[in-house]
Design a protein around this motif. Structure first.
Motif, PDB file in Angstrom:
ATOM      1  N   GLY A  66       0.779  -1.243   0.000  1.00 24.22           N
ATOM      2  CA  GLY A  66       0.000   0.000   0.000  1.00 24.22           C
ATOM      3  C   GLY A  66       0.805   1.284   0.000  1.00 24.22           C
ATOM      4  N   ASP A  67       1.942   1.311   0.687  1.00 25.16           N
ATOM      5  CA  ASP A  67       2.719   2.549   0.738  1.00 25.16           C
ATOM      6  C   ASP A  67       3.420   2.853  -0.585  1.00 25.16           C
ATOM      7  OD1 ASP A  67       4.431   0.281   1.390  1.00 25.16           O
ATOM      8  OD2 ASP A  67       5.983   1.760   1.869  1.00 25.16           O
ATOM      9  N   LEU A  68       3.421   1.900  -1.527  1.00 18.68           N
ATOM     10  CA  LEU A  68       4.008   2.137  -2.859  1.00 18.68           C
ATOM     11  C   LEU A  68       3.000   2.750  -3.825  1.00 18.68           C
ATOM     12  CD1 LEU A  68       5.943  -1.235  -3.285  1.00 18.68           C
ATOM     13  CD2 LEU A  68       6.868   0.986  -2.565  1.00 18.68           C
ATOM     14  N   ILE A  69       1.730   2.793  -3.411  1.00 11.71           N
ATOM     15  CA  ILE A  69       0.646   3.292  -4.257  1.00 11.71           C
ATOM     16  C   ILE A  69       0.304   4.709  -3.810  1.00 11.71           C
ATOM     17  CG2 ILE A  69      -1.762   2.888  -4.932  1.00 11.71           C
ATOM     18  CD1 ILE A  69      -1.243  -0.120  -4.194  1.00 11.71           C
ATOM     19  N   PRO A  70       0.154   5.683  -4.654  1.00  9.41           N
ATOM     20  CA  PRO A  70       0.208   5.680  -6.112  1.00  9.41           C
ATOM     21  C   PRO A  70       1.534   6.170  -6.682  1.00  9.41           C
ATOM     22  CG  PRO A  70      -0.806   7.721  -5.427  1.00  9.41           C
ATOM     23  CD  PRO A  70      -0.409   6.950  -4.172  1.00  9.41           C
ATOM     24  N   GLN A  71       2.510   6.503  -5.839  1.00  4.85           N
ATOM     25  CA  GLN A  71       3.739   7.090  -6.369  1.00  4.85           C
ATOM     26  C   GLN A  71       4.537   6.116  -7.232  1.00  4.85           C
ATOM     27  OE1 GLN A  71       2.864   7.469  -3.062  1.00  4.85           O
ATOM     28  NE2 GLN A  71       2.091   9.530  -3.396  1.00  4.85           N
ATOM     29  N   ARG A  72       4.773   4.895  -6.740  1.00  6.13           N
ATOM     30  CA  ARG A  72       5.600   3.934  -7.490  1.00  6.13           C
ATOM     31  C   ARG A  72       4.760   2.902  -8.239  1.00  6.13           C
ATOM     32  NH1 ARG A  72      10.357   1.753  -4.131  1.00  6.13           N
ATOM     33  NH2 ARG A  72      11.127   1.294  -6.207  1.00  6.13           N
ATOM     34  N   ILE A  73       3.588   2.582  -7.690  1.00  6.51           N
ATOM     35  CA  ILE A  73       2.647   1.690  -8.377  1.00  6.51           C
ATOM     36  C   ILE A  73       1.389   2.498  -8.647  1.00  6.51           C
ATOM     37  CG2 ILE A  73       1.207  -0.369  -8.215  1.00  6.51           C
ATOM     38  CD1 ILE A  73       3.292  -1.550  -6.293  1.00  6.51           C
ATOM     39  N   HIS A  74       1.088   2.705  -9.915  1.00  6.52           N
ATOM     40  CA  HIS A  74      -0.116   3.444 -10.293  1.00  6.52           C
ATOM     41  C   HIS A  74      -1.321   2.509 -10.376  1.00  6.52           C
ATOM     42  CE1 HIS A  74      -2.708   6.352 -12.273  1.00  6.52           C
ATOM     43  NE2 HIS A  74      -2.939   5.456 -13.220  1.00  6.52           N
ATOM     44  N   ALA A  75      -1.115   1.314 -10.903  1.00  6.63           N
ATOM     45  CA  ALA A  75      -2.195   0.343 -11.055  1.00  6.63           C
ATOM     46  C   ALA A  75      -1.658  -1.058 -10.768  1.00  6.63           C
ATOM     47  CB  ALA A  75      -2.761   0.412 -12.466  1.00  6.63           C
ATOM     48  N   LEU A  76      -2.494  -1.845 -10.081  1.00  7.48           N
ATOM     49  CA  LEU A  76      -2.096  -3.194  -9.716  1.00  7.48           C
ATOM     50  C   LEU A  76      -3.277  -4.130  -9.926  1.00  7.48           C
ATOM     51  CD1 LEU A  76       0.067  -5.046  -8.416  1.00  7.48           C
ATOM     52  CD2 LEU A  76      -0.909  -4.441  -6.193  1.00  7.48           C
ATOM     53  N   SER A  77      -3.128  -5.072 -10.844  1.00  7.88           N
ATOM     54  CA  SER A  77      -4.131  -6.113 -11.057  1.00  7.88           C
ATOM     55  C   SER A  77      -3.647  -7.353 -10.325  1.00  7.88           C
ATOM     56  CB  SER A  77      -4.290  -6.424 -12.541  1.00  7.88           C
ATOM     57  OG  SER A  77      -4.804  -5.304 -13.222  1.00  7.88           O
ATOM     58  N   ILE A  78      -4.542  -7.962  -9.547  1.00 14.13           N
ATOM     59  CA  ILE A  78      -4.146  -9.081  -8.694  1.00 14.13           C
ATOM     60  C   ILE A  78      -4.999 -10.312  -8.992  1.00 14.13           C
ATOM     61  CG2 ILE A  78      -3.941  -9.908  -6.318  1.00 14.13           C
ATOM     62  CD1 ILE A  78      -3.860  -6.920  -5.464  1.00 14.13           C
ATOM     63  N   GLN A  79      -4.326 -11.429  -9.194  1.00 10.50           N
ATOM     64  CA  GLN A  79      -4.957 -12.741  -9.183  1.00 10.50           C
ATOM     65  C   GLN A  79      -4.338 -13.471  -8.009  1.00 10.50           C
ATOM     66  OE1 GLN A  79      -4.170 -14.450 -13.080  1.00 10.50           O
ATOM     67  NE2 GLN A  79      -6.257 -13.958 -13.705  1.00 10.50           N
ATOM     68  N   ALA A  80      -5.148 -13.763  -6.993  1.00 13.34           N
ATOM     69  CA  ALA A  80      -4.640 -14.399  -5.777  1.00 13.34           C
ATOM     70  C   ALA A  80      -5.373 -15.718  -5.558  1.00 13.34           C
ATOM     71  CB  ALA A  80      -4.839 -13.469  -4.579  1.00 13.34           C
ATOM     72  N   PHE A  81      -4.605 -16.789  -5.463  1.00  7.85           N
ATOM     73  CA  PHE A  81      -5.171 -18.127  -5.323  1.00  7.85           C
ATOM     74  C   PHE A  81      -4.621 -18.808  -4.085  1.00  7.85           C
ATOM     75  CE2 PHE A  81      -4.836 -17.251  -9.891  1.00  7.85           C
ATOM     76  CZ  PHE A  81      -6.132 -17.492 -10.313  1.00  7.85           C
ATOM     77  N   ALA A  82      -5.465 -19.636  -3.462  1.00  5.91           N
ATOM     78  CA  ALA A  82      -4.984 -20.532  -2.421  1.00  5.91           C
ATOM     79  C   ALA A  82      -4.227 -21.663  -3.103  1.00  5.91           C
ATOM     80  CB  ALA A  82      -6.148 -21.072  -1.603  1.00  5.91           C
ATOM     81  N   ALA A  83      -3.319 -22.284  -2.385  1.00  8.62           N
ATOM     82  CA  ALA A  83      -2.471 -23.323  -2.972  1.00  8.62           C
ATOM     83  C   ALA A  83      -3.286 -24.463  -3.572  1.00  8.62           C
ATOM     84  CB  ALA A  83      -1.506 -23.856  -1.917  1.00  8.62           C
ATOM     85  N   ASP A  84      -4.425 -24.804  -2.977  1.00  8.05           N
ATOM     86  CA  ASP A  84      -5.221 -25.930  -3.466  1.00  8.05           C
ATOM     87  C   ASP A  84      -6.181 -25.539  -4.589  1.00  8.05           C
ATOM     88  OD1 ASP A  84      -6.861 -24.389  -1.845  1.00  8.05           O
ATOM     89  OD2 ASP A  84      -7.753 -26.107  -0.804  1.00  8.05           O
ATOM     90  N   GLU A  85      -6.198 -24.288  -4.991  1.00 12.01           N
ATOM     91  CA  GLU A  85      -7.100 -23.819  -6.039  1.00 12.01           C
ATOM     92  C   GLU A  85      -6.432 -23.684  -7.411  1.00 12.01           C
ATOM     93  OE1 GLU A  85      -9.906 -20.753  -3.548  1.00 12.01           O
ATOM     94  OE2 GLU A  85      -8.137 -19.985  -4.579  1.00 12.01           O
ATOM     95  N   HIS A  86      -5.164 -23.480  -7.416  1.00 13.28           N
ATOM     96  CA  HIS A  86      -4.479 -23.093  -8.664  1.00 13.28           C
ATOM     97  C   HIS A  86      -3.712 -24.255  -9.257  1.00 13.28           C
ATOM     98  CE1 HIS A  86      -2.838 -20.263 -11.511  1.00 13.28           C
ATOM     99  NE2 HIS A  86      -1.628 -20.657 -11.229  1.00 13.28           N
ATOM    100  N   GLN A  87      -3.973 -24.517 -10.509  1.00 10.77           N
ATOM    101  CA  GLN A  87      -3.235 -25.530 -11.242  1.00 10.77           C
ATOM    102  C   GLN A  87      -2.250 -24.829 -12.158  1.00 10.77           C
ATOM    103  OE1 GLN A  87      -3.547 -28.841 -10.768  1.00 10.77           O
ATOM    104  NE2 GLN A  87      -4.983 -28.334  -9.148  1.00 10.77           N
ATOM    105  N   PRO A  88      -0.962 -25.080 -12.033  1.00  7.10           N
ATOM    106  CA  PRO A  88       0.008 -24.427 -12.928  1.00  7.10           C
ATOM    107  C   PRO A  88      -0.239 -24.829 -14.369  1.00  7.10           C
ATOM    108  CG  PRO A  88       1.090 -26.045 -11.519  1.00  7.10           C
ATOM    109  CD  PRO A  88      -0.354 -25.992 -11.110  1.00  7.10           C
ATOM    110  N   ALA A  89       0.070 -23.916 -15.260  1.00  3.99           N
ATOM    111  CA  ALA A  89      -0.070 -24.189 -16.691  1.00  3.99           C
ATOM    112  C   ALA A  89       0.923 -25.264 -17.095  1.00  3.99           C
ATOM    113  CB  ALA A  89       0.168 -22.915 -17.488  1.00  3.99           C
ATOM    114  N   THR A  90       0.484 -26.133 -17.986  1.00  2.86           N
ATOM    115  CA  THR A  90       1.391 -27.161 -18.495  1.00  2.86           C
ATOM    116  C   THR A  90       1.511 -27.005 -19.993  1.00  2.86           C
ATOM    117  OG1 THR A  90      -0.443 -28.722 -18.763  1.00  2.86           O
ATOM    118  CG2 THR A  90       0.780 -28.824 -16.686  1.00  2.86           C
ATOM    119  N   ASN A  91       2.637 -27.389 -20.512  1.00  2.00           N
ATOM    120  CA  ASN A  91       2.863 -27.342 -21.955  1.00  2.00           C
ATOM    121  C   ASN A  91       2.512 -28.701 -22.543  1.00  2.00           C
ATOM    122  OD1 ASN A  91       3.848 -24.734 -21.810  1.00  2.00           O
ATOM    123  ND2 ASN A  91       5.928 -25.437 -21.397  1.00  2.00           N
ATOM    124  N   HIS A  92       1.659 -28.703 -23.531  1.00  2.00           N
ATOM    125  CA  HIS A  92       1.260 -29.956 -24.203  1.00  2.00           C
ATOM    126  C   HIS A  92       1.973 -30.095 -25.514  1.00  2.00           C
ATOM    127  CE1 HIS A  92      -2.282 -29.473 -21.473  1.00  2.00           C
ATOM    128  NE2 HIS A  92      -1.919 -30.679 -21.235  1.00  2.00           N
TER     129      HIS A  92
END
Length: 92
Positions: A66-92
Motif C-alpha cells: 500500500g505505501d508504494l501506491i500511487p507514487q511507485r505503483i499506479h495500477a495493480l491487477s491481482i490474481q490471488a489463489f490458495a495453494a489448493d485452487e491453482h493448477q500451474p499451466a502445463t505445456n502440451h
C-alpha cells in the motif's frame, strides 16, 4: 533494488508457492491520471489465502504494498489463489 524486486521481496511474507509479476507500464505511458507510477499484473499462489475470500486476499496484498501506491505503483491487477485452487499451466 528494482521495483519488481521490491514487490517480490515484500510479498515473500505471504510465503508464495508461485509469484509472477508482469510490468505493463509501457502499455500505459501518457494515459490520463498516471503520475508516473507503474502498472503491474500480479499472480500469487499462497497457502495463506486458504479459506479467504478474494477481497480478503487482495487486502493482504494491498496491506503489504500500500505505501508504494500511487507514487511507485499506479495500477495493480491481482490474481490471488490458495495453494489448493491453482493448477500451474502445463505445456502440451
Amino acid at each position: 533494488m528494482t521495483l519488481i524486486e521490491e514487490i517480490r521481496s515484500r510479498l515473500s511474507a505471504l510465503e508464495p508457492i508461485q509469484l509472477d509479476i508482469r510490468d505493463d507500464s509501457a502499455l500505459h505511458q501518457g494515459h490520463a491520471g498516471n503520475s508516473g507510477g507503474g502498472h503491474f499484473f500480479l499472480t500469487i499462489v499462497s497457502a495463506q489465502f486458504s479459506g479467504k475470500s478474494p477481497v480478503m486476499r487482495h487486502r493482504q496484498v494491498y496491506a503489504i504494498l500500500g505505501d508504494l501506491i500511487p507514487q511507485r505503483i499506479h495500477a495493480l491487477s491481482i490474481q490471488a489463489f490458495a495453494a489448493d485452487e491453482h493448477q500451474p499451466a502445463t505445456n502440451h
